[in-house]
Design a protein around this motif. Sequence first.
Motif, short mmCIF file in Angstrom:
data_model
loop_
_atom_site.label_atom_id
_atom_site.label_comp_id
_atom_site.label_asym_id
_atom_site.label_seq_id
_atom_site.Cartn_x
_atom_site.Cartn_y
_atom_site.Cartn_z
N GLU A 94 96.18 23.29 92.98
CA GLU A 94 95.92 22.34 91.89
C GLU A 94 94.42 22.19 91.66
O GLU A 94 93.97 22.08 90.51
N VAL A 124 99.18 20.40 85.81
CA VAL A 124 100.06 21.27 86.59
C VAL A 124 101.41 20.59 86.75
O VAL A 124 101.50 19.46 87.24
N VAL A 171 104.47 24.56 90.84
CA VAL A 171 103.79 25.59 91.63
C VAL A 171 104.82 26.21 92.56
O VAL A 171 105.49 25.50 93.32
N VAL A 191 102.44 29.38 88.50
CA VAL A 191 102.06 28.02 88.13
C VAL A 191 102.44 27.75 86.68
O VAL A 191 102.24 28.60 85.81
#
Length: 332
Positions: free
Chosen positions: A10, A21, A24, A38
Amino acid sequence: MSALQGEVVERVCGHFRLGEVTAVTRNRVGLIHATFEVEAGGEAWIVQRIHPVFGEAEMENVAMATRFLREHGVPAPEVVPAPDGKPFYREPSGLWRVTKRLPGRSFPTVPSAGIAEAAGAMLGRFHRVMARFPQNLRPGKRRLHDTAAIVAEAREVFERYRETPKFPPVADLVATLPDRIERLLLPGGFSVQIVHGDPKISNFLFEEEEVTGLLDLDAISTHTLLVDLGDALRSWCGTHEDDPRNRFDPGLADAALRGWRATALPLPPEEQRAIGRATRLITLELAVRFLRDYFEERYFAWDPARYPDAAAHHLARARSMVHLADSIPDDL
């Protein structure tokens, strides 16, 4: 993926200004880099922590080459520049790179002759396009596929471990593998150009039997085309890299070479005759690299779900590559 890894990813995404974000996921396909898929800012990205064997020069080469490839119709990843314009970001945990995620799926092994032929055709397009690359690559940390040097360094490692408990289980490989490789070294005088350097099948993305992405150009370098062809056929025409019964599939090789010859520049006759030898050479080169890492346990990733330790996985890989090499015909 650990919470710490997530925090670092991040932080890297924030440096590249990718936006918020939202997801992930660790991608464990590759053997070298730490790769993360991502979702950020409403788009899909690939975020990678680069293995320290690669440096800033390689990152510059990848950015130049992928831009040139896309301009000439080869679906290579788009490298995202950092705010300072560089194609990477160095932070305390290492060197990081971001690319836009390409569509398609990868395969661990080649599922059909159609996939082999499509991959061959894309590799041939890559070779034809990069034969016109107008810039010089920056020298990287090391020259990849310098087989003689790889064997010499491996011999030194083997000697250091000769009196350790790790040595007896692999004494047969240590005694035979380096000599086999040195007998297969290619003669000088073959033509050289920019090659991919790591054209294993998982570095190709597919939708149906169409290639939608050619990935992982970190090993791009100037070398004989036979190195790339041999490495491709090693990857595409065997089974899993740690399969103790790994065998070469001539039918897949025929399909792959048919695709490659349809798009690449023609090879001189003497190089054409050396494809089988080059394939066996590059397969045994990988075997000796796995054998070295059996002792050192510091380069290749390994699978803790299937093996008790890295050494066991690397040894299985080394023996698999030797078994595969033994089945590769001279005439390809």
